[in-house]
Design a protein around this motif. Structure first.
Motif, mmCIF file in Angstrom:
data_model
loop_
_atom_site.group_PDB
_atom_site.id
_atom_site.type_symbol
_atom_site.label_atom_id
_atom_site.label_comp_id
_atom_site.label_asym_id
_atom_site.label_seq_id
_atom_site.Cartn_x
_atom_site.Cartn_y
_atom_site.Cartn_z
ATOM 1 N N HIS A 1 0.742 -0.987 -0.195
ATOM 2 C CA HIS A 1 -0.035 0.195 0.205
ATOM 3 C C HIS A 1 0.842 1.080 -0.150
ATOM 4 O O HIS A 1 1.452 0.866 1.113
ATOM 5 C CB HIS A 1 -1.098 -0.029 1.452
ATOM 6 C CG HIS A 1 -2.169 -1.172 1.484
ATOM 7 N ND1 HIS A 1 -2.987 -0.656 0.213
ATOM 8 C CD2 HIS A 1 -1.798 -2.815 1.621
ATOM 9 C CE1 HIS A 1 -3.566 -1.627 0.375
ATOM 10 N NE2 HIS A 1 -3.150 -2.873 2.113
ATOM 11 N N GLU B 1 0.281 -0.919 -4.587
ATOM 12 C CA GLU B 1 -1.081 0.152 -4.337
ATOM 13 C C GLU B 1 -1.719 1.003 -3.742
ATOM 14 O O GLU B 1 -1.132 1.184 -2.833
ATOM 15 C CB GLU B 1 -2.179 -1.270 -3.738
ATOM 16 C CG GLU B 1 -3.625 -1.662 -3.380
ATOM 17 C CD GLU B 1 -4.198 -2.131 -2.857
ATOM 18 O OE1 GLU B 1 -3.633 -3.577 -2.517
ATOM 19 O OE2 GLU B 1 -5.446 -2.213 -3.400
ATOM 20 N N HIS C 1 -8.577 2.173 -4.586
ATOM 21 C CA HIS C 1 -7.643 1.205 -5.355
ATOM 22 C C HIS C 1 -7.276 1.121 -6.248
ATOM 23 O O HIS C 1 -7.552 0.886 -7.538
ATOM 24 C CB HIS C 1 -7.990 0.312 -4.081
ATOM 25 C CG HIS C 1 -7.483 0.128 -2.492
ATOM 26 N ND1 HIS C 1 -7.641 -0.532 -1.717
ATOM 27 C CD2 HIS C 1 -7.484 1.106 -2.005
ATOM 28 C CE1 HIS C 1 -7.847 -0.195 -0.340
ATOM 29 N NE2 HIS C 1 -7.985 1.134 -0.532
ATOM 30 N N CYS D 1 -7.584 -3.176 -9.727
ATOM 31 C CA CYS D 1 -8.304 -4.137 -8.496
ATOM 32 C C CYS D 1 -9.245 -4.207 -7.622
ATOM 33 O O CYS D 1 -9.549 -3.159 -7.490
ATOM 34 C CB CYS D 1 -6.762 -4.213 -7.684
ATOM 35 S SG CYS D 1 -7.097 -2.935 -6.245
ATOM 36 N N HIS D 2 -9.561 -6.008 -7.333
ATOM 37 C CA HIS D 2 -10.832 -5.824 -6.465
ATOM 38 C C HIS D 2 -11.805 -4.629 -7.014
ATOM 39 O O HIS D 2 -12.372 -4.077 -6.134
ATOM 40 C CB HIS D 2 -10.646 -6.348 -5.338
ATOM 41 C CG HIS D 2 -9.710 -5.060 -4.937
ATOM 42 N ND1 HIS D 2 -10.250 -4.021 -3.881
ATOM 43 C CD2 HIS D 2 -8.921 -4.827 -3.838
ATOM 44 C CE1 HIS D 2 -9.761 -3.299 -3.514
ATOM 45 N NE2 HIS D 2 -8.302 -3.153 -3.326
ATOM 46 N N LYS E 1 -12.997 -2.232 0.647
ATOM 47 C CA LYS E 1 -11.907 -2.981 0.599
ATOM 48 C C LYS E 1 -11.219 -0.570 -0.229
ATOM 49 O O LYS E 1 -10.487 -1.267 -1.075
ATOM 50 C CB LYS E 1 -11.534 -3.702 -0.506
ATOM 51 C CG LYS E 1 -11.014 -5.414 0.329
ATOM 52 C CD LYS E 1 -10.663 -6.027 -1.351
ATOM 53 C CE LYS E 1 -10.117 -7.364 -0.484
ATOM 54 N NZ LYS E 1 -8.798 -7.316 -0.060
ATOM 55 N N ASP F 1 -4.430 -10.860 -3.307
ATOM 56 C CA ASP F 1 -4.136 -9.594 -2.509
ATOM 57 C C ASP F 1 -3.886 -10.208 -1.014
ATOM 58 O O ASP F 1 -4.615 -10.010 0.129
ATOM 59 C CB ASP F 1 -5.659 -8.994 -1.902
ATOM 60 C CG ASP F 1 -5.473 -7.577 -2.132
ATOM 61 O OD1 ASP F 1 -4.318 -7.119 -1.202
ATOM 62 O OD2 ASP F 1 -6.731 -6.905 -2.090
HETATM 63 ZN ZN ZN Z 1 -6.721 -3.367 -1.973
#
Ligand code: ZN
Ligand code: ZN
Length: 216
Positions: free
Chosen positions: A44, A66, A73, A106-107, A113, A160
């Motif tokens: 992160h 990230e 994100h 991402c996701h 999240k 992740d």
């Molecule tokens: Zn994330």
């Protein structure tokens, strides 16, 4: 000449991330156990772990980050410098491109999240259509595949992971040589396929626990 197939987990947090307990030793051991040829370290908002580990361990590391943006994100792959946090999604994608990286949504639909949701645009280079930690897993996977198809973007998968046991539960198989450039190129050329399962309940609890203990 036909390229060989390589198996990569594109979303792992190392112990250099404030919320992960994954050590360099864990990375090598679990990559071997799960037959991974390479992994991306995507801590992160920092890059130190990815750069240090790439030199330190006997495993191909794709350096990444990230980034926490105003709209969710964003993962940058093949990024070797800090991308500032707190910018808009668009500015973040531009910054990643400027340093020669790939911007991955991402996701995108995971709950709890900081996900992009409607902030995804065609400027991204790929969509993370499988993320083992995303919840609810099958709902997220279905919606992510749909948006990747609508935008005609490549699919990538990653776990992740914040704890060692999660490493390699999701992975991408690419037609590439075992170098960072060849792997990145294979994503852009859509020579990649995604596979993967959700974290088990006990892994989710461990992951949460890892975050709590690391924050102390
Ligand atoms: Zn994330
Ligand atoms: Zn992550």
């Amino acid at each position: 000449m036909l390229k060989k197939q390589v198996r990569v987990d594109f979303h792992i947090h190392s112990m250099y991330s404030s919320d992960s307990i994954i050590t360099p030793k864990d990375l090598v051991a679990f990559a071997k156990k799960r037959s991974l040829d390479a992994i991306a370290i995507t801590d992160h908002n920092q890059i130190e772990g990815a750069l240090t580990l790439a030199k330190k361990i006997d495993l191909l590391i794709i350096p990444g980050i990230e980034v926490s943006t105003q709209g969710g994100h964003v993962v940058g792959l093949n990024v070797k410098q800090i991308i500032p946090r707190g910018l808009s999604v668009d500015e973040t994608v531009d910054c990643i491109h400027k340093v020669g990286g790939l911007a991955v949504a991402c996701h995108p639909f995971a709950w709890f999240k900081g996900s992009l949701g409607k902030n995804i645009t065609g400027k991204f280079d790929a969509i993370e259509t499988i993320n083992s930690s995303s919840f609810p897993f099958f709902h997220c996977k279905k919606k992510s595949i749909k948006i990747a198809q609508q935008l005609n973007l490549p699919h990538v998968a990653g776990t992740d992971a914040h704890n060692p046991e999660s490493i390699g539960l999701a992975y991408t198989v690419l037609e590439a040589d075992l170098t960072v450039d060849s792997i990145i190129n294979a994503i852009l050329k859509k020579r990649c396929q995604v596979f993967g399962n959700p974290l088990s309940l006990s892994m989710r609890i461990k992951q949460k626990y890892a975050r709590i203990t690391r924050r102390k």
